[in-house]
Design a protein around this motif. Structure first.
Motif, PDB file in Angstrom:
ATOM      1  N   ALA A  17       0.836  -1.207   0.000  1.00 49.55           N
ATOM      2  CA  ALA A  17       0.000   0.000   0.000  1.00 49.55           C
ATOM      3  C   ALA A  17       0.867   1.252   0.000  1.00 49.55           C
ATOM      4  O   ALA A  17       0.602   2.215  -0.732  1.00 49.55           O
ATOM      5  N   ARG A  18       1.944   1.253   0.814  1.00 52.59           N
ATOM      6  CA  ARG A  18       2.853   2.404   0.841  1.00 52.59           C
ATOM      7  C   ARG A  18       3.563   2.587  -0.499  1.00 52.59           C
ATOM      8  O   ARG A  18       3.723   3.709  -0.975  1.00 52.59           O
ATOM      9  N   GLN A  19       3.971   1.493  -1.107  1.00 52.59           N
ATOM     10  CA  GLN A  19       4.637   1.582  -2.400  1.00 52.59           C
ATOM     11  C   GLN A  19       3.699   2.113  -3.477  1.00 52.59           C
ATOM     12  O   GLN A  19       4.101   2.925  -4.322  1.00 52.59           O
ATOM     13  N   LEU A  20       2.443   1.686  -3.443  1.00 53.33           N
ATOM     14  CA  LEU A  20       1.468   2.198  -4.412  1.00 53.33           C
ATOM     15  C   LEU A  20       1.211   3.691  -4.211  1.00 53.33           C
ATOM     16  O   LEU A  20       1.088   4.441  -5.176  1.00 53.33           O
ATOM     17  N   GLU A  21       1.114   4.137  -2.963  1.00 54.40           N
ATOM     18  CA  GLU A  21       0.932   5.558  -2.685  1.00 54.40           C
ATOM     19  C   GLU A  21       2.120   6.365  -3.172  1.00 54.40           C
ATOM     20  O   GLU A  21       1.960   7.432  -3.771  1.00 54.40           O
ATOM     21  N   LEU A  22       3.322   5.859  -2.939  1.00 55.84           N
ATOM     22  CA  LEU A  22       4.528   6.532  -3.395  1.00 55.84           C
ATOM     23  C   LEU A  22       4.569   6.591  -4.913  1.00 55.84           C
ATOM     24  O   LEU A  22       4.897   7.638  -5.498  1.00 55.84           O
ATOM     25  N   GLU A  26       4.633  10.027  -7.161  1.00 58.47           N
ATOM     26  CA  GLU A  26       5.700  10.305  -8.120  1.00 58.47           C
ATOM     27  C   GLU A  26       5.165  10.399  -9.540  1.00 58.47           C
ATOM     28  O   GLU A  26       5.645  11.211 -10.330  1.00 58.47           O
ATOM     29  N   SER A  27       4.185   9.588  -9.882  1.00 57.80           N
ATOM     30  CA  SER A  27       3.643   9.646 -11.237  1.00 57.80           C
ATOM     31  C   SER A  27       2.902  10.966 -11.470  1.00 57.80           C
ATOM     32  O   SER A  27       2.898  11.477 -12.590  1.00 57.80           O
ATOM     33  N   GLU A  28       2.293  11.530 -10.432  1.00 65.79           N
ATOM     34  CA  GLU A  28       1.662  12.845 -10.583  1.00 65.79           C
ATOM     35  C   GLU A  28       2.705  13.887 -10.937  1.00 65.79           C
ATOM     36  O   GLU A  28       2.468  14.735 -11.802  1.00 65.79           O
ATOM     37  N   ASP A  29       3.864  13.835 -10.290  1.00 68.32           N
ATOM     38  CA  ASP A  29       4.940  14.774 -10.605  1.00 68.32           C
ATOM     39  C   ASP A  29       5.385  14.613 -12.049  1.00 68.32           C
ATOM     40  O   ASP A  29       5.560  15.601 -12.771  1.00 68.32           O
ATOM     41  N   TRP A  30       5.561  13.375 -12.477  1.00 64.32           N
ATOM     42  CA  TRP A  30       6.001  13.149 -13.851  1.00 64.32           C
ATOM     43  C   TRP A  30       4.943  13.598 -14.861  1.00 64.32           C
ATOM     44  O   TRP A  30       5.288  14.111 -15.932  1.00 64.32           O
ATOM     45  N   LEU A 113      18.309   8.546  -3.223  1.00 69.22           N
ATOM     46  CA  LEU A 113      18.782   7.261  -3.709  1.00 69.22           C
ATOM     47  C   LEU A 113      19.261   6.376  -2.568  1.00 69.22           C
ATOM     48  O   LEU A 113      18.941   5.196  -2.510  1.00 69.22           O
ATOM     49  N   PHE A 114      20.013   6.952  -1.639  1.00 70.35           N
ATOM     50  CA  PHE A 114      20.580   6.158  -0.558  1.00 70.35           C
ATOM     51  C   PHE A 114      19.654   6.079   0.650  1.00 70.35           C
ATOM     52  O   PHE A 114      19.706   5.120   1.401  1.00 70.35           O
ATOM     53  N   THR A 115      18.788   7.069   0.860  1.00 71.89           N
ATOM     54  CA  THR A 115      17.872   7.019   1.998  1.00 71.89           C
ATOM     55  C   THR A 115      16.784   5.977   1.797  1.00 71.89           C
ATOM     56  O   THR A 115      16.323   5.382   2.749  1.00 71.89           O
ATOM     57  N   ALA A 116      16.371   5.734   0.590  1.00 75.07           N
ATOM     58  CA  ALA A 116      15.318   4.747   0.314  1.00 75.07           C
ATOM     59  C   ALA A 116      15.816   3.347   0.673  1.00 75.07           C
ATOM     60  O   ALA A 116      15.053   2.527   1.173  1.00 75.07           O
ATOM     61  N   GLU A 117      17.083   3.079   0.459  1.00 77.91           N
ATOM     62  CA  GLU A 117      17.620   1.766   0.791  1.00 77.91           C
ATOM     63  C   GLU A 117      17.623   1.535   2.307  1.00 77.91           C
ATOM     64  O   GLU A 117      17.338   0.443   2.768  1.00 77.91           O
TER      65      GLU A 117
END
Length: 127
Positions: A17-22, A26-30, A113-117
């Motif tokens: 659910a969190r990944q889908l929200e993210l 992000e797709s709205e920004d793009w 990039l590194f904080t997501a990991e």
């Protein structure tokens, strides 16, 4: 055992659910960026088309005047109607858009990039 599986299932559903929200955010920004680029390209195309028509109209008027005066030759007509091979608006615009896109990607994605990991690693450690 079934409690562990139930707990794991809930965690996976929450993660999904969190990944889908993210992804939606992000797709709205793009989509917004793509819309701005598309509108900018259409405006640039309209400007180039109107300038081209204006130049063609002036060339036709000059050809008509030269023909009336009897000064029009094939060589002069060729020089007036031939398109020049000088640089145009599009290559410089493409270069600017590429640099702008790279700068945007650098600002937007490089710090995250590194904080997501590390966040993913925390979720895996908890389970």
């Amino acid at each position: 055992m079934s409690k562990d599986l139930g707990k794991k299932e809930e965690e996976l559903e929450q993660t999904l659910a969190r990944q889908l929200e993210l992804f939606k955010a992000e797709s709205e920004d793009w989509l917004k960026i793509g819309g701005v680029v598309l509108v900018g390209g259409l405006i640039a195309l309209a400007i180039v088309k109107t300038r081209g028509k204006r130049k063609d109209r002036k060339t036709e008027e000059a050809l008509a005047v030269l023909e009336r005066e009897g000064l029009l030759t094939k060589d002069i007509e060729k020089k007036l109607t031939e398109r020049s091979s000088h640089s145009t608006f599009w290559p410089s615009m493409g270069q600017r858009l590429l640099i702008l896109g790279l700068a945007f990607a650098k600002e937007r994605f490089l710090p995250n990039l590194f904080t997501a990991e590390t966040e993913d690693a925390k979720v895996e450690e908890e389970s």
